[in-house]
Write a protein that holds these residues in place. Structure first.
Motif, short mmCIF file in Angstrom:
data_model
loop_
_atom_site.label_atom_id
_atom_site.label_comp_id
_atom_site.label_asym_id
_atom_site.label_seq_id
_atom_site.Cartn_x
_atom_site.Cartn_y
_atom_site.Cartn_z
N GLY A 130 18.73 -33.30 17.82
CA GLY A 130 18.04 -31.27 19.05
C GLY A 130 18.10 -30.93 18.17
N VAL A 131 17.22 -29.68 18.46
CA VAL A 131 16.88 -28.43 16.86
C VAL A 131 16.92 -27.30 17.88
CG1 VAL A 131 14.54 -27.19 16.54
CG2 VAL A 131 14.19 -30.04 17.17
N ASP A 132 17.67 -26.41 17.15
CA ASP A 132 18.55 -25.43 17.67
C ASP A 132 17.54 -24.20 16.98
OD1 ASP A 132 20.54 -23.71 18.44
OD2 ASP A 132 21.68 -23.93 17.24
N VAL A 133 17.31 -22.97 18.73
CA VAL A 133 16.33 -22.22 18.00
C VAL A 133 16.64 -20.93 18.35
CG1 VAL A 133 13.97 -21.09 18.45
CG2 VAL A 133 13.81 -23.50 18.58
N ALA A 134 17.01 -19.78 17.40
CA ALA A 134 18.16 -18.96 17.69
C ALA A 134 17.57 -17.79 17.83
CB ALA A 134 18.23 -18.66 16.14
N GLU A 135 17.60 -16.20 18.42
CA GLU A 135 17.09 -15.37 19.11
C GLU A 135 16.60 -14.67 18.13
OE1 GLU A 135 18.55 -10.70 19.88
OE2 GLU A 135 19.91 -12.08 18.30
N GLY A 136 15.42 -14.52 19.82
CA GLY A 136 13.46 -14.30 18.33
C GLY A 136 12.61 -14.89 17.88
N ALA A 137 13.10 -16.16 17.75
CA ALA A 137 12.58 -16.80 16.97
C ALA A 137 10.79 -17.04 17.05
CB ALA A 137 13.03 -18.01 16.46
N SER A 138 10.20 -17.89 16.59
CA SER A 138 8.51 -18.05 16.97
C SER A 138 7.93 -19.30 16.29
CB SER A 138 7.85 -17.07 16.75
OG SER A 138 7.61 -15.81 17.63
N ILE A 139 7.85 -20.29 17.49
CA ILE A 139 7.18 -21.42 17.03
C ILE A 139 5.94 -21.29 17.10
CG2 ILE A 139 7.26 -23.48 16.80
CD1 ILE A 139 10.17 -22.72 16.34
N GLY A 140 5.27 -21.67 16.51
CA GLY A 140 3.37 -21.31 16.06
C GLY A 140 2.82 -22.76 16.64
N ALA A 141 1.93 -22.62 17.02
CA ALA A 141 0.96 -23.57 17.87
C ALA A 141 0.85 -25.25 17.18
CB ALA A 141 -0.89 -23.65 18.34
N VAL A 193 5.24 -28.68 14.36
CA VAL A 193 6.15 -29.96 14.89
C VAL A 193 8.22 -29.55 14.27
CG1 VAL A 193 6.89 -32.39 14.59
CG2 VAL A 193 4.27 -31.78 14.50
N CYS A 194 8.78 -29.57 14.27
CA CYS A 194 10.38 -28.98 14.51
C CYS A 194 11.11 -31.46 14.33
CB CYS A 194 10.97 -28.74 15.13
SG CYS A 194 10.08 -26.34 15.19
N VAL A 195 11.77 -31.10 12.73
CA VAL A 195 11.88 -32.76 13.05
C VAL A 195 13.51 -32.68 13.49
CG1 VAL A 195 12.03 -34.77 12.12
CG2 VAL A 195 9.57 -33.40 11.94
N ALA A 196 14.10 -32.26 14.11
CA ALA A 196 15.40 -32.81 14.68
C ALA A 196 15.98 -32.94 13.54
CB ALA A 196 15.75 -33.00 16.21
N PRO A 197 17.21 -33.58 13.34
CA PRO A 197 18.17 -31.86 13.40
C PRO A 197 17.88 -31.06 12.86
CG PRO A 197 19.83 -32.93 12.49
CD PRO A 197 18.12 -34.07 12.04
N VAL A 198 17.45 -29.76 13.22
CA VAL A 198 16.33 -28.93 12.93
C VAL A 198 17.75 -27.36 13.26
CG1 VAL A 198 15.06 -29.58 10.83
CG2 VAL A 198 14.74 -28.43 13.29
N ARG A 199 17.91 -26.14 12.82
CA ARG A 199 18.24 -24.95 13.07
C ARG A 199 17.21 -24.17 12.57
NH1 ARG A 199 20.46 -19.98 12.06
NH2 ARG A 199 20.83 -18.92 13.74
N ILE A 200 16.23 -23.57 13.97
CA ILE A 200 15.34 -22.57 13.34
C ILE A 200 16.04 -20.75 13.52
CG2 ILE A 200 13.34 -21.39 13.82
CD1 ILE A 200 12.99 -24.10 12.96
N GLY A 201 15.89 -20.34 12.13
CA GLY A 201 16.88 -19.05 12.44
C GLY A 201 17.01 -17.84 13.36
N ARG A 202 17.21 -16.66 13.06
CA ARG A 202 17.40 -15.76 13.91
C ARG A 202 15.80 -14.69 13.53
NH1 ARG A 202 20.42 -11.71 12.44
NH2 ARG A 202 20.00 -10.67 14.45
N TRP A 203 14.87 -15.07 14.63
CA TRP A 203 13.82 -13.43 14.00
C TRP A 203 12.42 -14.31 13.30
CZ3 TRP A 203 13.05 -10.21 18.47
CH2 TRP A 203 14.02 -10.28 18.81
#
Length: 199
Positions: free
Chosen positions: A108-119, A122-132
């Protein structure tokens, strides 16, 4: 519970939808998915089986969030963004037989608090998207994104730092950074940015 589901949306009976949330036309929320309070699920968005979504999350039109993704509070997912869940995707096994869900282990993809993913990112799992942090439109994320990082490109690389406001931080020198919009201060060390509690 008081939440709104448009008539053409599909919300499985085992899914949990928090108070104040809205699920728009043609969206699909699968078995055992959980949405927090005040979430917005846009037209045609897909939320996979068992996906966990925090409070105040916006998932825009036609975004695809495959299990076992986890989205913390305040996350933004732009239109047509995709979270993958398979390292080695194949329709068939080596013998030519059709693969089933039991033939692979989802990541899976783990997205932390407040992060934004643009239009269309593509997030290729497994990855962590950090806070803000902020993933630019069209980026392809193949590695973890640090807290407060702005990443862009294919593959995505850090192009700067952003604050909670979403503005690019201003470099003050000697590892110090400032949000030009609200004055928040940060300290960078060894490629990691942290909020400066002493500022």
């Amino acid at each position: 519970m008081s939440y709104r589901v448009q008539e053409t949306a599909q919300v499985h009976e085992s899914a949990k939808v928090g108070d104040g949330s809205s699920v728009w036309e043609l969206a699909q929320i699968r078995e055992h998915a959980e949405l927090g309070v005040n979430c917005v699920i846009g037209r045609g968005a897909y939320i996979g089986t068992g996906v966990r979504i925090g409070d105040n999350v916006k998932i825009q039109n036609y975004a695809l969030v495959y299990e076992p993704a986890r989205l913390a509070d305040g996350v933004f997912v732009g239109p047509a963004a995709v979270f993958t869940n398979d390292h080695n995707p194949r329709a068939v096994a080596v013998d030519g037989s059709l693969k089933s869900a039991h033939d692979w282990e989802a990541v899976g993809v783990d997205v932390a608090e407040g992060a934004s993913i643009g239009a269309r990112a593509v997030c290729v799992a497994p990855v962590r998207i950090g806070r803000w942090s902020m993933v630019a439109a069209g980026a392809v994320v193949t590695k973890d994104v640090p807290d407060f990082a702005l990443v862009m490109g294919v593959p995505a690389r850090r192009a700067g730092w952003v604050g909670r406001t979403g503005e690019r931080l201003r470099d003050l020198g000697d590892g110090a950074w400032e949000d030009p919009k609200n004055g928040d201060r940060f300290r960078e060390a060894d490629g990691v940015l942290a909020e400066d509690a002493g500022a």
